[in-house]
Write a protein that holds these residues in place. Structure first.
Motif, PDB file in Angstrom:
ATOM      1  N   UNK A   5      -5.765  51.143 -16.662  1.00  0.00           N
ATOM      2  CA  UNK A   5      -6.506  50.513 -17.751  1.00  0.00           C
ATOM      3  C   UNK A   5      -8.014  50.672 -17.535  1.00  0.00           C
ATOM      4  N   UNK A   6      -8.469  50.451 -16.308  1.00  0.00           N
ATOM      5  CA  UNK A   6      -9.890  50.623 -15.998  1.00  0.00           C
ATOM      6  C   UNK A   6     -10.315  52.073 -16.196  1.00  0.00           C
ATOM      7  N   UNK A   7      -9.458  53.015 -15.815  1.00  0.00           N
ATOM      8  CA  UNK A   7      -9.767  54.441 -16.009  1.00  0.00           C
ATOM      9  C   UNK A   7      -9.881  54.772 -17.492  1.00  0.00           C
ATOM     10  N   UNK A   8      -8.995  54.211 -18.292  1.00  0.00           N
ATOM     11  CA  UNK A   8      -9.041  54.454 -19.739  1.00  0.00           C
ATOM     12  C   UNK A   8     -10.328  53.885 -20.342  1.00  0.00           C
ATOM     13  N   UNK A   9     -10.694  52.682 -19.940  1.00  0.00           N
ATOM     14  CA  UNK A   9     -11.940  52.075 -20.420  1.00  0.00           C
ATOM     15  C   UNK A   9     -13.135  52.919 -19.993  1.00  0.00           C
ATOM     16  N   UNK A  14     -18.081  55.674 -22.793  1.00  0.00           N
ATOM     17  CA  UNK A  14     -19.202  56.523 -23.208  1.00  0.00           C
ATOM     18  C   UNK A  14     -19.107  56.956 -24.679  1.00  0.00           C
ATOM     19  N   UNK A  15     -17.908  57.271 -25.134  1.00  0.00           N
ATOM     20  CA  UNK A  15     -17.736  57.682 -26.527  1.00  0.00           C
ATOM     21  C   UNK A  15     -18.039  56.524 -27.472  1.00  0.00           C
ATOM     22  N   UNK A  16     -17.608  55.322 -27.122  1.00  0.00           N
ATOM     23  CA  UNK A  16     -17.855  54.144 -27.954  1.00  0.00           C
ATOM     24  C   UNK A  16     -19.350  53.837 -28.023  1.00  0.00           C
ATOM     25  N   UNK A  17     -20.063  54.106 -26.940  1.00  0.00           N
ATOM     26  CA  UNK A  17     -21.506  53.825 -26.894  1.00  0.00           C
ATOM     27  C   UNK A  17     -22.357  54.978 -27.418  1.00  0.00           C
TER      28      UNK A  17
END
Length: 133
Positions: A5-9, A14-17
């Motif tokens: 889950x942490x790896x997915x986040x 970066x894409x979300x930001x």
């Protein structure tokens, strides 16, 4: 479950930001052999090897020193400072407790981890643990 889950986040953040994931390909990390070697030694010490407690504990603590070298060599990479602080917290606590990260007996029991007396434990009950919080 928390690591994937942490790896997915970490991958999506970066894409979300507004960043581009392609820029990760431009990041050049030095001495990757060092951190890879430290990880291999940790796996061997924690999961596969048996031997004198002092030797396994010493090797475990030494892997954190190698990881610190890797982080220092790559200190200009954004974000590694945060990773380094987290690793240093674990490393210092492990070093102060003879190579073992203190854990509550109830937590180990809930996880189904049995601790044998006199054997190396990555995480275990440490009497009079330092930095136990």
């Amino acid at each position: 479950m928390i690591i994937p889950l942490a790896a997915l986040v970490a991958l999506l953040l970066p894409a979300v930001l507004g960043g581009r994931l392609r820029r990760l390909a431009d990041v050049r990390l030095r001495f990757t052999w060092a951190v890879s070697s430290a990880l291999i030694v940790q796996i061997l010490v924690i999961e596969l090897l048996s031997g004198p407690l002092w030797l396994l504990s010493g090797a475990h603590v030494a892997t954190y020193a190698v990881a610190a070298f890797y982080l220092w060599a790559n200190r200009r990479v954004p974000g590694l400072l945060v990773l380094g602080v987290g690793g240093a917290c674990n490393g210092v606590t492990i070093a102060l407790n003879g190579g073992t990260l203190p854990a509550r007996a109830g937590a180990l029991e809930s996880a189904g981890i049995e601790q044998a007396a006199g054997e190396f434990a990555n995480s275990g009950v440490v009497h009079d643990a330092k930095l136990a919080f």
